[in-house]
Design a protein around this motif. Structure first.
Motif, PDB file in Angstrom:
ATOM      1  N   THR A 107     -39.870  46.926  58.989  1.00 45.69           N
ATOM      2  CA  THR A 107     -40.175  46.654  57.585  1.00 45.69           C
ATOM      3  C   THR A 107     -41.567  46.055  57.444  1.00 45.69           C
ATOM      4  O   THR A 107     -42.365  46.492  56.603  1.00 45.69           O
ATOM      5  N   VAL A 108     -41.884  45.069  58.268  1.00 39.70           N
ATOM      6  CA  VAL A 108     -43.197  44.425  58.186  1.00 39.70           C
ATOM      7  C   VAL A 108     -44.299  45.409  58.567  1.00 39.70           C
ATOM      8  O   VAL A 108     -45.368  45.441  57.935  1.00 39.70           O
ATOM      9  N   TYR A 109     -44.047  46.230  59.564  1.00 40.56           N
ATOM     10  CA  TYR A 109     -45.021  47.265  59.937  1.00 40.56           C
ATOM     11  C   TYR A 109     -45.279  48.208  58.763  1.00 40.56           C
ATOM     12  O   TYR A 109     -46.427  48.511  58.417  1.00 40.56           O
ATOM     13  N   ASN A 110     -44.216  48.667  58.134  1.00 34.23           N
ATOM     14  CA  ASN A 110     -44.350  49.640  57.044  1.00 34.23           C
ATOM     15  C   ASN A 110     -45.103  49.072  55.846  1.00 34.23           C
ATOM     16  O   ASN A 110     -45.938  49.763  55.256  1.00 34.23           O
ATOM     17  N   ILE A 111     -44.821  47.834  55.477  1.00 37.79           N
ATOM     18  CA  ILE A 111     -45.492  47.277  54.295  1.00 37.79           C
ATOM     19  C   ILE A 111     -46.944  46.920  54.605  1.00 37.79           C
ATOM     20  O   ILE A 111     -47.822  47.040  53.744  1.00 37.79           O
ATOM     21  N   THR A 112     -47.208  46.513  55.841  1.00 38.56           N
ATOM     22  CA  THR A 112     -48.591  46.223  56.238  1.00 38.56           C
ATOM     23  C   THR A 112     -49.421  47.513  56.222  1.00 38.56           C
ATOM     24  O   THR A 112     -50.524  47.558  55.673  1.00 38.56           O
ATOM     25  N   LYS A 113     -48.877  48.545  56.812  1.00 39.78           N
ATOM     26  CA  LYS A 113     -49.573  49.832  56.861  1.00 39.78           C
ATOM     27  C   LYS A 113     -49.798  50.385  55.459  1.00 39.78           C
ATOM     28  O   LYS A 113     -50.893  50.876  55.134  1.00 39.78           O
ATOM     29  N   ALA A 114     -48.782  50.303  54.614  1.00 43.49           N
ATOM     30  CA  ALA A 114     -48.895  50.843  53.259  1.00 43.49           C
ATOM     31  C   ALA A 114     -50.020  50.150  52.491  1.00 43.49           C
ATOM     32  O   ALA A 114     -50.793  50.814  51.782  1.00 43.49           O
ATOM     33  N   PHE A 115     -50.128  48.850  52.643  1.00 45.03           N
ATOM     34  CA  PHE A 115     -51.166  48.128  51.913  1.00 45.03           C
ATOM     35  C   PHE A 115     -52.552  48.561  52.367  1.00 45.03           C
ATOM     36  O   PHE A 115     -53.392  48.959  51.555  1.00 45.03           O
ATOM     37  N   TRP A 116     -52.823  48.486  53.655  1.00 46.40           N
ATOM     38  CA  TRP A 116     -54.180  48.775  54.138  1.00 46.40           C
ATOM     39  C   TRP A 116     -54.540  50.253  54.030  1.00 46.40           C
ATOM     40  O   TRP A 116     -55.713  50.589  53.853  1.00 46.40           O
ATOM     41  N   ASP A 117     -53.556  51.117  54.081  1.00 48.13           N
ATOM     42  CA  ASP A 117     -53.833  52.552  53.920  1.00 48.13           C
ATOM     43  C   ASP A 117     -54.177  52.911  52.478  1.00 48.13           C
ATOM     44  O   ASP A 117     -54.798  53.957  52.228  1.00 48.13           O
ATOM     45  N   ASN A 118     -53.782  52.059  51.517  1.00 48.32           N
ATOM     46  CA  ASN A 118     -53.931  52.429  50.110  1.00 48.32           C
ATOM     47  C   ASN A 118     -54.723  51.445  49.261  1.00 48.32           C
ATOM     48  O   ASN A 118     -54.949  51.704  48.076  1.00 48.32           O
ATOM     49  N   VAL A 119     -55.166  50.325  49.837  1.00 51.88           N
ATOM     50  CA  VAL A 119     -55.860  49.319  49.021  1.00 51.88           C
ATOM     51  C   VAL A 119     -57.177  49.854  48.458  1.00 51.88           C
ATOM     52  O   VAL A 119     -57.635  49.410  47.398  1.00 51.88           O
ATOM     53  N   GLY A 120     -57.776  50.834  49.126  1.00 55.53           N
ATOM     54  CA  GLY A 120     -59.024  51.402  48.625  1.00 55.53           C
ATOM     55  C   GLY A 120     -58.886  52.046  47.261  1.00 55.53           C
ATOM     56  O   GLY A 120     -59.867  52.178  46.521  1.00 55.53           O
ATOM     57  N   GLN A 121     -57.672  52.409  46.888  1.00 51.74           N
ATOM     58  CA  GLN A 121     -57.448  53.043  45.590  1.00 51.74           C
ATOM     59  C   GLN A 121     -57.666  52.087  44.428  1.00 51.74           C
ATOM     60  O   GLN A 121     -57.915  52.530  43.303  1.00 51.74           O
ATOM     61  N   VAL A 122     -57.551  50.772  44.680  1.00 59.99           N
ATOM     62  CA  VAL A 122     -57.715  49.804  43.588  1.00 59.99           C
ATOM     63  C   VAL A 122     -59.101  49.171  43.587  1.00 59.99           C
ATOM     64  O   VAL A 122     -59.461  48.474  42.648  1.00 59.99           O
ATOM     65  N   SER A 123     -59.885  49.396  44.622  1.00 61.15           N
ATOM     66  CA  SER A 123     -61.172  48.711  44.763  1.00 61.15           C
ATOM     67  C   SER A 123     -62.118  48.998  43.606  1.00 61.15           C
ATOM     68  O   SER A 123     -62.843  48.105  43.144  1.00 61.15           O
ATOM     69  N   SER A 124     -62.137  50.248  43.103  1.00 60.25           N
ATOM     70  CA  SER A 124     -63.076  50.596  42.036  1.00 60.25           C
ATOM     71  C   SER A 124     -62.736  49.890  40.740  1.00 60.25           C
ATOM     72  O   SER A 124     -63.613  49.567  39.937  1.00 60.25           O
ATOM     73  N   ASP A 125     -61.434  49.624  40.531  1.00 62.58           N
ATOM     74  CA  ASP A 125     -61.004  48.950  39.306  1.00 62.58           C
ATOM     75  C   ASP A 125     -60.953  47.436  39.472  1.00 62.58           C
ATOM     76  O   ASP A 125     -60.868  46.706  38.485  1.00 62.58           O
ATOM     77  N   ALA A 126     -60.989  46.960  40.676  1.00 65.47           N
ATOM     78  CA  ALA A 126     -60.887  45.522  40.953  1.00 65.47           C
ATOM     79  C   ALA A 126     -61.978  45.144  41.946  1.00 65.47           C
ATOM     80  O   ALA A 126     -61.774  45.240  43.160  1.00 65.47           O
ATOM     81  N   PRO A 127     -63.159  44.738  41.464  1.00 64.94           N
ATOM     82  CA  PRO A 127     -64.293  44.446  42.353  1.00 64.94           C
ATOM     83  C   PRO A 127     -63.960  43.445  43.460  1.00 64.94           C
ATOM     84  O   PRO A 127     -64.480  43.560  44.569  1.00 64.94           O
ATOM     85  N   TRP A 128     -63.060  42.480  43.165  1.00 62.82           N
ATOM     86  CA  TRP A 128     -62.706  41.487  44.176  1.00 62.82           C
ATOM     87  C   TRP A 128     -62.040  42.132  45.393  1.00 62.82           C
ATOM     88  O   TRP A 128     -62.121  41.614  46.506  1.00 62.82           O
ATOM     89  N   ALA A 129     -61.371  43.295  45.175  1.00 64.20           N
ATOM     90  CA  ALA A 129     -60.654  43.938  46.272  1.00 64.20           C
ATOM     91  C   ALA A 129     -61.602  44.429  47.365  1.00 64.20           C
ATOM     92  O   ALA A 129     -61.189  44.625  48.511  1.00 64.20           O
ATOM     93  N   LYS A 130     -62.882  44.603  47.020  1.00 62.65           N
ATOM     94  CA  LYS A 130     -63.854  45.028  48.020  1.00 62.65           C
ATOM     95  C   LYS A 130     -64.084  43.948  49.074  1.00 62.65           C
ATOM     96  O   LYS A 130     -64.624  44.230  50.144  1.00 62.65           O
ATOM     97  N   ARG A 131     -63.709  42.703  48.758  1.00 60.86           N
ATOM     98  CA  ARG A 131     -63.845  41.613  49.727  1.00 60.86           C
ATOM     99  C   ARG A 131     -62.741  41.628  50.781  1.00 60.86           C
ATOM    100  O   ARG A 131     -62.833  40.925  51.782  1.00 60.86           O
ATOM    101  N   LEU A 132     -61.705  42.397  50.544  1.00 60.93           N
ATOM    102  CA  LEU A 132     -60.598  42.448  51.498  1.00 60.93           C
ATOM    103  C   LEU A 132     -60.985  43.324  52.683  1.00 60.93           C
ATOM    104  O   LEU A 132     -61.550  44.394  52.510  1.00 60.93           O
ATOM    105  N   SER A 133     -60.671  42.861  53.881  1.00 62.65           N
ATOM    106  CA  SER A 133     -61.093  43.580  55.083  1.00 62.65           C
ATOM    107  C   SER A 133     -59.989  43.549  56.134  1.00 62.65           C
ATOM    108  O   SER A 133     -59.499  42.477  56.507  1.00 62.65           O
ATOM    109  N   VAL A 134     -59.618  44.729  56.611  1.00 70.07           N
ATOM    110  CA  VAL A 134     -58.605  44.793  57.655  1.00 70.07           C
ATOM    111  C   VAL A 134     -59.100  44.105  58.927  1.00 70.07           C
ATOM    112  O   VAL A 134     -58.305  43.601  59.727  1.00 70.07           O
TER     113      VAL A 134
END
Length: 326
Positions: free
Chosen positions: A272-299
């Motif tokens: 479960t933890v593997y799946n939710i971790t992977k899902a977040f980092w695989d898809n966080v780029g989709q929100v970066s353009s709408d949320a400038p702060w998200a560009k500060r997040l780094s795997v």
């Protein structure tokens, strides 16, 4: 006829039961929903809910992360905010955990899913205030964060280490939650409002719609006391000029920032933890353009060794796959 209906109903229930058992709801608690650290966690939950079949994260906002961590460790929650400094204090039973004798043992039940930047602490006054630097706080009323929380202790420590001013002696540190502290500043009832966030912050966008503001730096941010305060898990961080229409600083303002993280129950299922971790980092780029702060997040920062907190095995598996850790 009635027997037939009951039998059919029972059969349907048995057929549906395995499908229902596969659904998993995880409980996440975070701080006030308007704060950028909480928005990061809510974004994490939204991405998981959109991309991980059979798992849903329910988010509740409000309260202090220091208390949420205890509830995760006790098994009453599944995920909460954490930080390197606060986890170390919990592990040693110090500061806000001094009156919780079971805290060191409970800390063993907490593992890390990821770190992310909290953002710089913004020490804020109205532009027409006589308070020009942190050294001018004597006699003022200040919202540092909810009393006993990590933000409160961090803001208080920065002021003390850079200026020598002590909360409760040299200035009044009001007792309020995040919402009340923000509103008190909006209403002009306090002199200084403090919050940490990833710019652009919703709070300052809202404040500067009606008033101009100035962010405060200390006269000096050097010296042994400052280095001791910063330690291994905090760092100086500049707040640039021109971030907000009503910001009057004509140059960068030196403050400090740190990392916070998402903590999980140590006994939460590894897959479960593997799946939710992977899902977040695989898809966080989709929100970066709408949320400038998200560009500060780094795997690459997510799995840093910060303090005593260890990665959950499920999270570690993902970070190992992407080459972030060995």
């Amino acid at each position: 006829m009635r027997t037939t209906i009951l039998a059919a109903t029972a059969a349907m229930a048995l057929a549906v039961a395995p499908l229902q058992a596969e659904e998993e709801t995880l409980k996440m608690a975070t701080i006030a929903p308007s704060l950028s650290a909480a928005i990061t966690m809510a974004t994490f939950a939204n991405i998981v809910n959109d991309h991980v079949e059979g798992t849903e994260i329910e988010v509740s906002g409000g309260g202090a992360a220091t208390l949420h961590m205890v509830e995760v460790a006790r098994g009453n929650l599944d995920l909460s905010m954490t930080s390197p400094v606060v986890y170390n204090l919990m592990s040693s039973g110090k500061a806000m955990y001094a009156k919780t004798p079971e805290a060191p043992e409970l800390a063993k039940n907490l593992k890390l899913l990821m770190w992310y930047p909290y953002g710089a602490y913004h020490f804020t006054v109205r532009a027409d205030s006589d308070i020009k630097t942190l050294d001018d706080l004597e006699g003022s009323t200040v919202f540092l964060g909810p009393t006993g929380g990590g933000a409160y202790n961090g803001a208080k420590g920065w002021i003390a280490s850079t200026t020598g001013l002590v909360a409760g002696e040299d200035y009044e540190a009001i007792k309020a939650n995040w919402q009340t502290g923000f509103q008190a500043f909006m209403d002009g009832k306090i002199d200084v409002y403090v919050t940490g966030c990833l710019d652009p912050c919703g709070q300052f966008i809202q404040i500067t719609e009606t008033v101009e503001i100035r962010f405060l730096a200390p006269e000096s941010h050097e010296g042994e006391a400052v280095e001791k305060f910063l330690g291994k898990f905090r760092a100086r961080e500049d707040i640039p000029a021109g971030l907000y229409d009503g910001q009057t600083n004509d140059g960068p303002v030196t403050s400090w920032g740190t990392h916070v993280g998402v903590g999980v129950r140590a006994d939460l299922d590894e897959d479960t933890v593997y799946n939710i971790t992977k899902a977040f980092w695989d898809n966080v780029g989709q929100v970066s353009s709408d949320a400038p702060w998200a560009k500060r997040l780094s795997v690459n920062e997510a799995a840093l060794k910060l303090g005593m907190m260890e990665l959950h095995p499920g999270a570690a598996r993902y970070y190992r796959e992407v080459g972030v850790i060995d």
